[in-house]
Design a protein around this motif. Sequence first.
Motif, PDB file in Angstrom:
ATOM      1  N   THR F  27       0.631  -1.110  -0.452  1.00 46.00           N
ATOM      2  CA  THR F  27       0.071  -0.067  -0.401  1.00 46.00           C
ATOM      3  C   THR F  27       1.094   1.141  -0.165  1.00 46.00           C
ATOM      4  O   THR F  27       2.041   0.763   0.651  1.00 46.00           O
ATOM      5  CB  THR F  27      -0.585   0.429   1.484  1.00 46.00           C
ATOM      6  OG1 THR F  27      -0.148   0.189   2.045  1.00 46.00           O
ATOM      7  CG2 THR F  27      -1.351  -1.633   1.135  1.00 46.00           C
ATOM      8  N   GLU F  29       0.290   5.232   0.672  1.00 46.93           N
ATOM      9  CA  GLU F  29      -0.503   6.788   1.494  1.00 46.93           C
ATOM     10  C   GLU F  29       0.168   8.056   1.003  1.00 46.93           C
ATOM     11  O   GLU F  29       1.495   8.577   1.949  1.00 46.93           O
ATOM     12  CB  GLU F  29      -1.072   6.387   3.132  1.00 46.93           C
ATOM     13  CG  GLU F  29      -1.743   7.671   2.944  1.00 46.93           C
ATOM     14  CD  GLU F  29      -2.402   7.216   4.109  1.00 46.93           C
ATOM     15  OE1 GLU F  29      -2.920   7.931   4.950  1.00 46.93           O
ATOM     16  OE2 GLU F  29      -1.346   6.152   5.404  1.00 46.93           O
ATOM     17  N   CYS F  30      -0.362   8.688   0.302  1.00 47.94           N
ATOM     18  CA  CYS F  30       0.266  10.086  -0.225  1.00 47.94           C
ATOM     19  C   CYS F  30       0.404  10.990   1.039  1.00 47.94           C
ATOM     20  O   CYS F  30      -1.411  11.879   1.379  1.00 47.94           O
ATOM     21  CB  CYS F  30       0.489  10.094  -1.326  1.00 47.94           C
ATOM     22  SG  CYS F  30       0.529   9.267  -2.632  1.00 47.94           S
ATOM     23  N   CYS F  40       5.335  10.335   1.965  1.00 47.87           N
ATOM     24  CA  CYS F  40       4.082   8.636   1.722  1.00 47.87           C
ATOM     25  C   CYS F  40       4.147   8.026   2.517  1.00 47.87           C
ATOM     26  O   CYS F  40       5.466   8.113   2.943  1.00 47.87           O
ATOM     27  CB  CYS F  40       4.144   8.330   0.355  1.00 47.87           C
ATOM     28  SG  CYS F  40       6.053   7.873   0.001  1.00 47.87           S
ATOM     29  N   GLN F 244       2.944   2.870  -8.152  1.00 46.33           N
ATOM     30  CA  GLN F 244       3.411   4.112  -8.545  1.00 46.33           C
ATOM     31  C   GLN F 244       2.881   5.236  -9.272  1.00 46.33           C
ATOM     32  O   GLN F 244       2.302   6.431  -8.393  1.00 46.33           O
ATOM     33  CB  GLN F 244       4.749   4.418  -8.409  1.00 46.33           C
ATOM     34  CG  GLN F 244       5.384   3.619  -7.469  1.00 46.33           C
ATOM     35  CD  GLN F 244       6.985   3.399  -7.811  1.00 46.33           C
ATOM     36  OE1 GLN F 244       7.589   3.460  -8.934  1.00 46.33           O
ATOM     37  NE2 GLN F 244       8.090   3.693  -7.079  1.00 46.33           N
ATOM     38  N   THR F 247      -0.531   6.071  -8.948  1.00 47.61           N
ATOM     39  CA  THR F 247      -0.913   7.131  -7.388  1.00 47.61           C
ATOM     40  C   THR F 247      -0.343   8.016  -7.683  1.00 47.61           C
ATOM     41  O   THR F 247      -1.020   8.739  -6.812  1.00 47.61           O
ATOM     42  CB  THR F 247       0.089   6.005  -5.533  1.00 47.61           C
ATOM     43  OG1 THR F 247      -0.109   4.969  -5.635  1.00 47.61           O
ATOM     44  CG2 THR F 247       0.346   7.519  -4.740  1.00 47.61           C
TER      45      THR F 247
END
Lengths: 250, 250, 250, 250, 250, 250
Positions: F27, F29-30, F40, F244, F247
Motif C-alpha cells: 500500500t 498512502e500519499c 508517503c 506508483q 498513485t
Amino acid sequence: MSSPAFAPMTEFTRPSGRMPHELRSITLECGVSAHAEGSCLISFGRTKVLCTASIEESLPPFLRGKGQGWVTAEYGMLPRSTHTRSNREAAKGKQTGRTQEIQRLIGRSLRAVTDLVALGERQVIVDCDVLQADGGTRTAAITGGFVALHLALQKLVGAGKLPKVPVQQSVAAISAGIWKGMPVLDLDYDEDSTAEADANFVLTSDGRIVEIQGTAEAEPFSRDQFAGLMALAESGVAQLIALQRKTLGL
Amino acid sequence: MSSPAFAPMTEFTRPSGRMPHELRSITLECGVSAHAEGSCLISFGRTKVLCTASIEESLPPFLRGKGQGWVTAEYGMLPRSTHTRSNREAAKGKQTGRTQEIQRLIGRSLRAVTDLVALGERQVIVDCDVLQADGGTRTAAITGGFVALHLALQKLVGAGKLPKVPVQQSVAAISAGIWKGMPVLDLDYDEDSTAEADANFVLTSDGRIVEIQGTAEAEPFSRDQFAGLMALAESGVAQLIALQRKTLGL
Amino acid sequence: MSSPAFAPMTEFTRPSGRMPHELRSITLECGVSAHAEGSCLISFGRTKVLCTASIEESLPPFLRGKGQGWVTAEYGMLPRSTHTRSNREAAKGKQTGRTQEIQRLIGRSLRAVTDLVALGERQVIVDCDVLQADGGTRTAAITGGFVALHLALQKLVGAGKLPKVPVQQSVAAISAGIWKGMPVLDLDYDEDSTAEADANFVLTSDGRIVEIQGTAEAEPFSRDQFAGLMALAESGVAQLIALQRKTLGL
Amino acid sequence: MSSPAFAPMTEFTRPSGRMPHELRSITLECGVSAHAEGSCLISFGRTKVLCTASIEESLPPFLRGKGQGWVTAEYGMLPRSTHTRSNREAAKGKQTGRTQEIQRLIGRSLRAVTDLVALGERQVIVDCDVLQADGGTRTAAITGGFVALHLALQKLVGAGKLPKVPVQQSVAAISAGIWKGMPVLDLDYDEDSTAEADANFVLTSDGRIVEIQGTAEAEPFSRDQFAGLMALAESGVAQLIALQRKTLGL
Amino acid sequence: MSSPAFAPMTEFTRPSGRMPHELRSITLECGVSAHAEGSCLISFGRTKVLCTASIEESLPPFLRGKGQGWVTAEYGMLPRSTHTRSNREAAKGKQTGRTQEIQRLIGRSLRAVTDLVALGERQVIVDCDVLQADGGTRTAAITGGFVALHLALQKLVGAGKLPKVPVQQSVAAISAGIWKGMPVLDLDYDEDSTAEADANFVLTSDGRIVEIQGTAEAEPFSRDQFAGLMALAESGVAQLIALQRKTLGL
Amino acid sequence: MSSPAFAPMTEFTRPSGRMPHELRSITLECGVSAHAEGSCLISFGRTKVLCTASIEESLPPFLRGKGQGWVTAEYGMLPRSTHTRSNREAAKGKQTGRTQEIQRLIGRSLRAVTDLVALGERQVIVDCDVLQADGGTRTAAITGGFVALHLALQKLVGAGKLPKVPVQQSVAAISAGIWKGMPVLDLDYDEDSTAEADANFVLTSDGRIVEIQGTAEAEPFSRDQFAGLMALAESGVAQLIALQRKTLGL
C-alpha cells in the motif's frame, strides 16, 4: 478581534482560534506497533508522537542486584517532522541538549508513578518518536508514553509475570504559556514561537506535581501569571487523564 | 512552613543544622581571573563555582547581521569537585545531558535580563566551572554568572564601547526542596540526596520569574508544598540580589 | 649563564624583569579540596593549577591481577584560563593532542618515583586543572601533582592501609628556554611566545632525570645551549623540591 | 661506552647482537608512490615506514594570508604492523595520544628546517604510515619524511614554482637508550621493551638540536648517562644524514 | 564481446589500451609481513593492497559459546594512496560509508567459503590496506585477503591446531563495467570514472556466486549488458583463482 | 522455479504462505506529512516506511556552481521498529555500516532516474524512516522514496519553479531470495533470516537495471538461480511501478 461591549473574552483571539483554556483535539490510538510490548500513537492536533514500550528482562550493569527495576525513555524527532528539515541526530553523531533534556524529563515523569520495586529486576524502555511536530511534543510524549508503559505492564500481568500493574497513579502533561499577556493552554507551534513565557506541567491523577518547568522566553513573568498557568494546566491534565483511563479501560 | 504554636523547631533538624529558611554562608569574590573581562568566585557553603565572562567582538555565523548580540553559558565540573571522582567529560568525548541542561538554563537566565539589542553585535560567553560541589551548583552558577557578566559589561562601558550596562534587572537563583515533608531552602548535597522534591527558582530583582524547575524525586508533591518552596525561594533570592548589588556597587 | 666580568646583566632584560636564573614566585597551598584524598593549589607567578589526587580501590580491567597499582594523570585548562578564551574540550568532544601529551607526561613522571608494587592493587588519579595560565602549566602540574599524590598516599598510611608512603624520590619540573640567545629559567607566557627554544625538565630529588623535552621553536639550538638549559633547570628544581619537602613536612 | 681494556664486549650482548653504537641496516627507497609528489620507503631493520609528501596549493583558513606556507605531518600504523594486532584508529574513531604526540613531533621537526616564507602560500602534508614496526618508528618517520618532503619540493622547483628548495638543513632522527645500564643506539622492539630509559634525538646536518625527548621507563637516569645517549645519537644521525644526502643527490 | 569477423577492435580503445576481456598484470607476493600469521601484497596493475590475516584465540563476547569461529575484515586506504590526497579516517574520527560497505563485503565473501564450525572458537581478522589505488581496490582486497586467510589457516594446521584448512572453495573477485556501451573487464581508475556502469563479482572456484553488486553510474543498463559483464567476470575470476592456487601450492 | 509436472506446489510452503512469485500486500498512502514537500507511507505487508522529500533551495558547498542539483537520501529505523529493540543510532553517536550502505543505495537509485541538470541548483533530501520492520525495508524505501520525490518535484512544477518534473523513468525495488533451494519473491523477516541467498533489484519502468545486489548468506548460488531471482524481480517491480504510477496519477 472585534470586541462586543460585554464580551471581553472574545476580544482575545489565539492564533489557533481556540479559547484560552481549550485543548487541541487529542487522540490516542493503541497497539500501533506489531512488535512492541506496548504502543500508542498520540496526537495533540497536528503533533503526532509514536510511543513504544519495550520490556527487557535484564538491567544495565549499574542497576543490577538492587532489588528493583527501571523505566527509562528516549526521544527523537524525524528529520522532517518539523516545519523545515532538521539534521538527523544519528548523522550528526550526537543528540542535542534539547533532546537529552526531554528524554530525561520523560523518564523521570514515568518513574515517579511506577513502583520500581514491584516491577522487579527488569527494564522498560519507552521510545517517543515525533512523526510530526506542531508544538507540545514533550507533553504529548509523556502522556502517550504513560499509555505505552501501562500497556506493556498489562502484558506482563497477562503473562503471569507480575501480580498487578505496578503503577501508582496516572501521569500526563500539558503546556501552558503567556501569549499577549494572557495565560493560554496547550500552545501549538505558532503560539509557542510568539509566547512571552512557556511552562510544562507533569501532574498525576490525584492532582499532585511531578515536574514543573517554566521559562520566560522574552520577559520575566509574575507569580500571579504563573498561578494562572498552573490552573489551566490542572484542567487540561484532568482531561488527558480521563482520556488515558478510558483508553486503557481503567 | 507554618508550625503550630508549640511545635518545637527543635524536633526538626536539617542535616546541615540550618533553619528551614536559612541560606548557607554565601560569599562572592570578584576579579579572580587575570585574563577574563569579568570574573568571580562564588561560594554557597562548600559549593564553589568559578565564573568568568569573556567578550568576543564577533558572533557565530547564525547570529550575525541581526542587529543584536548574544549571551551564552558553559558549565563544567572538575572531576574531583564531587564526593567521589567523576569521569572528565573531555575524556569521555561528550557532555552529559545534565551538563547541557544546566548550561542551557544559565544562558537563558542571563539572556532574560540582558538587552541584547543594546549589547550590539558581540557575544559574552560565561563559563561556570565548579571547583567544589556540595549541592546547588547550578543556582550558584547563575548567581555568580550574573556578577561576572555585569563586570564584563562594565568594562565595555569603561572602554567607551557601550553607553551603559545593557542589563535590565539583576537575576539570581536558589534551590528549595521538601525534606521529611518540610520545605527547606538552599539544599546542600546531603539534604538534596535525601529530599523528596527539589526545585530551582531563577528570579529577578523586581520579583518576577525567569525560570522554575521543580522535580519530584521520590514522591509527587502538592500545590501547597510548591507554594511553600516558592515563598522560601523569594526570600532567599532577595538576599542574594542584595549581595550581588553590594558587590557590584549598584 | 657565566657572565664576563664587565658584561652588564643590565643590558639583558627578560620581559618579566627577572634574572636569567630566577624562578617566579612559587606558592603551594595544600588541602584546598574538601573531597579529594590529596590536593594542592600551586602557583608559578600567575600560573595557577589545582591538583587533586583521588584514590580508587580498584584498577581498570587491563591492570588487574598483576600484583601492582597504578598512578595516572589527567590535565585540563578552564576555557578562560588563557589570555583569550579557548574552546572547552568537553564541548568539542575531544582532547587536543597537546592535552594528551601533557597528561601522559605527568603520569609517567609520577609513576617514575612511585613504587607501584608497594602501592598495592589500587589506583591514584591525579587531576591537574589549570585555573589560570601564564606559561609553565605542565611543569607546575607535575610539581603540584606530586604533592597531591603524596598527601593522598599519606592518608592511606594514616588509615593503616599502607605501612609507609610508597614513593622513592621527590619529583618536580621546570622549564628553561633560550631567549634572545640566552638561557633563562621558568618562562612565563610572554617569554615563551618569543623564545627561540623551550625545554622542560623533570628531575628527582637525587638529581636524576625522569623526562627531558627540548624543542626548537624557531631555530635549532646547540649542545652547549642545551647544557646551559639543563644547568638552570637543576638549580630551579632543587628549589622546587625544597619547597615540596617543606610543605609535606619531609 | 668506555670499555676497560680487557673487558669482553662479549659479556655485554644486546638482544640484537649489535654493538652499542651500531645502527640497524638502514635503507631508503625513493619514488615508491605513483601519486605523491614525493615519497620514500624507509627501513630501520625490520621497521618499515612509507612516507609520502603531498603538496596542496592552498592553506587551511587559519594559515591564510600570512605570507608563508606550512608543513604538517600525519602518522599511522597499520593494524598488523605490530607484533600482535592493534585496533584500527579509524574504527575506534579517534587517534591515540601516542599517535598525536608522534605526528606533532614529525611536523615540528620538518618545519624547523624549512623556510616557510620561501615555501609560499602552499602546504606540504607528510604522511608517515608504518607498514611494519620493530621499534624506532618515529625516528624512521622523521628521517624518511624529510626525504619525501625534499623530493616534493624538488618537484616544485622542477615545475618552476620555486627558485630553489626552501630547506635550510637536513634533519634526521635516531633513538638511543639505556639497556642493562649501558647506552646503546637505535633500539629495536625487544631492546626498547626492556630498556631502562629511552630517548629520541632530532638533529640537523650542522649538528644542532631540533628536538630531544628522553624518558625514564623504569628508573631515572643520570646526567652522564644522558650525555652518553647524546653522543651515540650524534654519531647515528651523521650516518643517516649522509644516507639522505646520497639518496637525494645533494 | 564477440567481435564480428572484420570488426575493428581497433576502433574501440580502452583508456588502458587493454582488450575488453583483458586483466591488468596481476601479482601476488606472499609472506610480506614479519608479524602476521598470513600476509600478501596483491597488485592489479598500479593498485596495490597489503593483506594481513591475524589469528586471535578468542572471540568477541557476542560470538562466544556458539561452537564456531569467525572471519572478519577491515579495509583502509592510506591518505595518499589516491590521485589527490584524501583525509585520514582516523583523524576525521570516523570511517566513511564506502569504507564500511567494502569491509563488510570482504568479510562476507571470506566467510562464505570458510567452514566456521571447523575453524573452532577463534577469530581471523583480515586487514586490507590500500597502499596505492588505481581502481579495483575492493576486488583486489578480496582476492588477496583470501590468500592471507589461507596462509594463516595453514599455519594453524602446521601448529597442529586444526586437522586441515577449513576452507571449502577458493574465492576471488573482479570488476567489470560498461565503457562507451561495451562491457570491459577489470577497470582501472580512468576507466572507472568514465564508465556508464560498474559491477563487482565475487565468485568461487566451482563457478558459483558469492556476491554481485552492479551499479548504474550514469545510465541504467540492460539485462543483456549485465549478462555480458558476468561472462567477463567469470573468465577473469578463473584466472585469479588459478593464480591463487599456484601461489598457495594447491 | 521450474517445477516437475507432478510436483506439488503444496509440498513447498513459504513461511508466509505466499506463492513463490507473490508480493505481500503493498500500500502507498500519499501526503501523510503536513510539512514535507512530498511524502508517503509505504507498506510491504507489515513493513512500514515513512518517506518524506524536503526541498532545499541551496546546495552543500562542494556541489555549488556546477550547474546542477542533487538528490540524496537518509535512512533510519525507529528503535522498536524491529522484533527486539535496537539501540538508537543517535544515542550511540554513529550510524551503522548497514544504515550507511542503505542510504547510499537509495540516493544512487533516485539520482539514476533524475535529470540533475534540469533540477537546477537545489537539493532534494529524501528521508526514509522505518516505523515497523518485517524484511525488505530498503526496497520499500526506494519504492516509496521515489513517490515522495516525485510529489515534491510536482510541487516545484506547480509553483512555477520547474517547467516539468525532471524525472526520466520510474524506479522501484524488490528483493528476491533462495529459500530451501527455491527462488521466492519479496522476503519477509522470517523468510529472509532462513534464506540461503538474498538479492535486491532496483529497476526502471523501461525494464533496465539501476542496482543489483546479490549476497549468498549461507551457500554460494548458481548463475541459473540468479537468473530465477532476476525474473521474479522483474515481475515484482512491474507491479510496483504500476502502483506508483496509479498513485501519482501518471
